[in-house]
Motif scaffolding. Structure first.
Motif, mmCIF file in Angstrom:
data_model
loop_
_atom_site.group_PDB
_atom_site.id
_atom_site.type_symbol
_atom_site.label_atom_id
_atom_site.label_comp_id
_atom_site.label_asym_id
_atom_site.label_seq_id
_atom_site.Cartn_x
_atom_site.Cartn_y
_atom_site.Cartn_z
ATOM 1 N N CYS A 1 -10.536 7.654 -2.398
ATOM 2 C CA CYS A 1 -9.712 6.961 -1.039
ATOM 3 C C CYS A 1 -9.644 7.718 -0.192
ATOM 4 O O CYS A 1 -9.041 8.486 -0.510
ATOM 5 N N TYR B 1 0.367 8.242 -6.284
ATOM 6 C CA TYR B 1 -0.059 6.721 -7.560
ATOM 7 C C TYR B 1 -1.095 7.452 -7.471
ATOM 8 O O TYR B 1 -1.997 6.500 -8.180
ATOM 9 N N ALA B 2 -1.833 8.344 -6.829
ATOM 10 C CA ALA B 2 -3.201 8.171 -7.635
ATOM 11 C C ALA B 2 -3.814 8.542 -8.159
ATOM 12 O O ALA B 2 -3.623 9.967 -9.444
ATOM 13 N N CYS C 1 -1.453 10.806 -1.926
ATOM 14 C CA CYS C 1 -0.460 9.794 -2.813
ATOM 15 C C CYS C 1 -0.190 9.706 -3.724
ATOM 16 O O CYS C 1 -1.295 10.432 -4.580
ATOM 17 N N PHE D 1 -6.672 7.912 1.324
ATOM 18 C CA PHE D 1 -5.505 7.876 1.417
ATOM 19 C C PHE D 1 -5.676 9.183 -0.006
ATOM 20 O O PHE D 1 -3.854 9.822 -0.156
ATOM 21 N N SER D 2 -6.250 9.356 -0.789
ATOM 22 C CA SER D 2 -6.227 10.022 -2.620
ATOM 23 C C SER D 2 -5.210 11.667 -2.384
ATOM 24 O O SER D 2 -4.260 11.711 -2.745
ATOM 25 N N HIS E 1 0.971 -1.176 0.076
ATOM 26 C CA HIS E 1 0.326 0.074 0.023
ATOM 27 C C HIS E 1 0.940 0.970 -0.133
ATOM 28 O O HIS E 1 1.609 1.154 1.032
ATOM 29 N N PRO E 2 0.681 2.381 -0.862
ATOM 30 C CA PRO E 2 1.680 3.492 -1.058
ATOM 31 C C PRO E 2 1.343 4.407 0.300
ATOM 32 O O PRO E 2 2.836 5.106 1.200
ATOM 33 N N CYS F 1 -6.397 -0.847 -1.779
ATOM 34 C CA CYS F 1 -5.923 0.208 -3.033
ATOM 35 C C CYS F 1 -6.912 -0.026 -4.405
ATOM 36 O O CYS F 1 -6.629 -1.389 -4.442
ATOM 37 N N HIS F 2 -6.961 1.028 -5.045
ATOM 38 C CA HIS F 2 -7.377 0.137 -6.353
ATOM 39 C C HIS F 2 -6.168 -0.274 -7.493
ATOM 40 O O HIS F 2 -6.772 -0.853 -8.236
ATOM 41 N N ARG F 3 -5.555 0.510 -6.938
ATOM 42 C CA ARG F 3 -3.988 -0.552 -7.702
ATOM 43 C C ARG F 3 -3.218 -1.151 -7.658
ATOM 44 O O ARG F 3 -2.261 -0.988 -8.109
ATOM 45 N N LEU G 1 0.521 -1.033 -8.957
ATOM 46 C CA LEU G 1 2.069 -1.416 -8.461
ATOM 47 C C LEU G 1 2.757 -2.279 -7.726
ATOM 48 O O LEU G 1 4.121 -1.738 -7.770
ATOM 49 N N CYS H 1 -9.441 6.619 -8.226
ATOM 50 C CA CYS H 1 -8.835 7.048 -6.427
ATOM 51 C C CYS H 1 -9.690 8.246 -6.249
ATOM 52 O O CYS H 1 -10.118 8.470 -4.613
ATOM 53 N N PRO I 1 -12.309 2.272 -2.617
ATOM 54 C CA PRO I 1 -11.820 1.122 -2.881
ATOM 55 C C PRO I 1 -11.672 0.264 -1.832
ATOM 56 O O PRO I 1 -12.322 0.662 -0.364
HETATM 57 FE FE1 SF4 Z 1 -3.410 5.654 -4.432
HETATM 58 FE FE2 SF4 Z 1 -5.368 5.525 -5.242
HETATM 59 FE FE3 SF4 Z 1 -4.314 3.220 -3.750
HETATM 60 FE FE4 SF4 Z 1 -5.692 5.319 -3.125
HETATM 61 S S1 SF4 Z 1 -6.396 3.991 -4.274
HETATM 62 S S2 SF4 Z 1 -3.717 4.290 -1.999
HETATM 63 S S3 SF4 Z 1 -5.025 7.343 -3.987
HETATM 64 S S4 SF4 Z 1 -3.326 4.611 -5.382
#
Ligand code: SF4
Length: 356
Positions: A305, A313-314, A311, A307-308, A265-266, A335-337, A341, A318, A323
């Motif tokens: 999210c 990586y958003a 983050c 954390f968007s 997770h980021p 996390c969607h990604r 990631l 996001c 998520p």
């Molecule tokens: Fe980052 Fe998007 Fe994952 Fe949230 S869902 S942690 S904003 S990449």
């Protein structure tokens, strides 16, 4: 911190059924804001659909910045707060469905170690009286001699000389006070110890001693433990699994080894990158990639999210879609990604040096 502490961490746990199950727990504080003319009620979402379990003899580290809901979670697990949604099951019984008498009896099994040891000990009582108080409350018929013996035995177990039983808290150092706090938490023979940032008020060298003490006691007494901290480097040395929280939600839940070897997770990665490295050259590159900015107010959380807003990586999704916590690579993650990631992170290290 002494690396030997990590090496002495228990590596195997015999697991049958979890002793504690936290299912989809949410909790909101109602707070007032404004002056008396324009007072309004606001809802602060402290926890949102938090789930995890805990086994006998296991330590779960709970990590996150201030406002992530760690202490609220501790109070719900201890039966001190009733969740708005979801449930907490302790050894097969839902805590908030118990009547007052049964809940009181259960509380013997669930004990808390406080963050500030000096503030947690009554300055007008000797440490002997402080330790005897729970015994006198829960076992009023226990003989005085038996109470004294138990108090002295418990002081010895945490490394305090039993002949200091008539001293007051102010006569002890911070580390000694935390030992006394641990003794008070253990005096009723609990099965679960919730340690709410128990070392954050102590010097680094004392922190290591208290963590070592908790590890030894946990192994000896086969305790289950929830160890709360805002610093990932602290929970690493004591936890079997780690739960990373942000704005009241679980971001990642993984075994300690997996989480530190390959955080996915980021937010977890940013927390690890924010841990200081005692090397000025490495430290600069390291903190460049660490956690930036402040968490958003829980009174006004992001739509998608949580954390968007921080983050790196958003993407568009996001900011729009929340998520869900889901299994991935032997862990739970929000996390969607994560799939993309995980590939990207597989070629980069979290820390500029070898894993500390
Ligand atoms: Fe980052 Fe998007 Fe994952 Fe949230 S869902 S942690 S904003 S990449």
């Amino acid at each position: 911190m002494d690396k030997s502490a990590a090496q002495s961490k228990p590596t195997s746990t015999i697991v049958i059924q979890p002793v504690l199950t936290v299912e989809q727990v949410s909790y909101q504080y109602q707070i007032s804001s404004g002056d008396w003319l324009h007072r309004k009620q606001l809802s602060l979402q402290a926890l949102q659909q938090v789930s995890f379990d805990l086994h006998r003899g296991e330590t779960l580290g709970v990590v996150g910045e201030s406002g992530s809901g760690k202490s609220t979670l501790a109070r719900i697990v201890l039966g001190l707060l009733r969740p708005d949604h979801g449930r907490v099951c302790w050894r097969g019984e839902v805590l908030h469905e118990l009547d007052a008498e049964k809940l009181r009896s259960k509380r013997k099994e669930l004990q808390l170690v406080f963050q500030d040891p000096q503030a947690a000990l009554n300055p007008r009582m000797t440490i002997g009286e402080i330790l005897a108080e729970p015994l006198n409350t829960f076992y009023p018929k226990m003989a005085t001699l038996q109470v004294r013996e138990r108090v002295r035995g418990m002081l010895k177990m945490v490394g305090i000389l039993p002949n200091q039983v008539n001293r007051y808290a102010h006569e002890f150092s911070g580390g000694q006070c935390q030992r006394i706090g641990i003794a008070r938490a253990l005096i009723l023979n609990p099965r679960l110890l919730v340690c709410d940032e128990p070392v954050s008020a102590l010097d680094v060298s004392i922190q290591a001693q208290i963590i070592q003490l908790l590890q030894d006691l946990q192994r000896k007494l086969q305790l289950s433990m929830i160890f709360i901290a805002h610093d990932l480097s602290v929970v690493r040395y004591i936890s079997d699994r780690v739960l990373v929280m942000y704005l009241g939600q679980v971001m990642e839940l993984a075994s300690c080894d997996d989480l530190y070897a390959k955080p996915l997770h980021p937010y977890t990665r940013a927390l690890i990158q924010s841990v200081p490295i005692p090397d000025p050259d490495l430290e600069h590159a390291h903190t460049e990639r660490g956690l930036r900015g402040e968490p958003p107010s829980p009174l006004n959380p992001p739509v998608g999210c949580p954390f968007s807003t921080r983050c790196p990586y958003a993407v568009e999704r996001c900011h729009q879609e929340k998520p869900l916590l889901r299994p991935y690579a032997e862990r739970l993650i929000t996390c969607h990604r994560v799939e993309e990631l995980a590939d990207e992170f597989s070629t980069s290290t979290v820390r500029p040096s070898a894993q500390a």
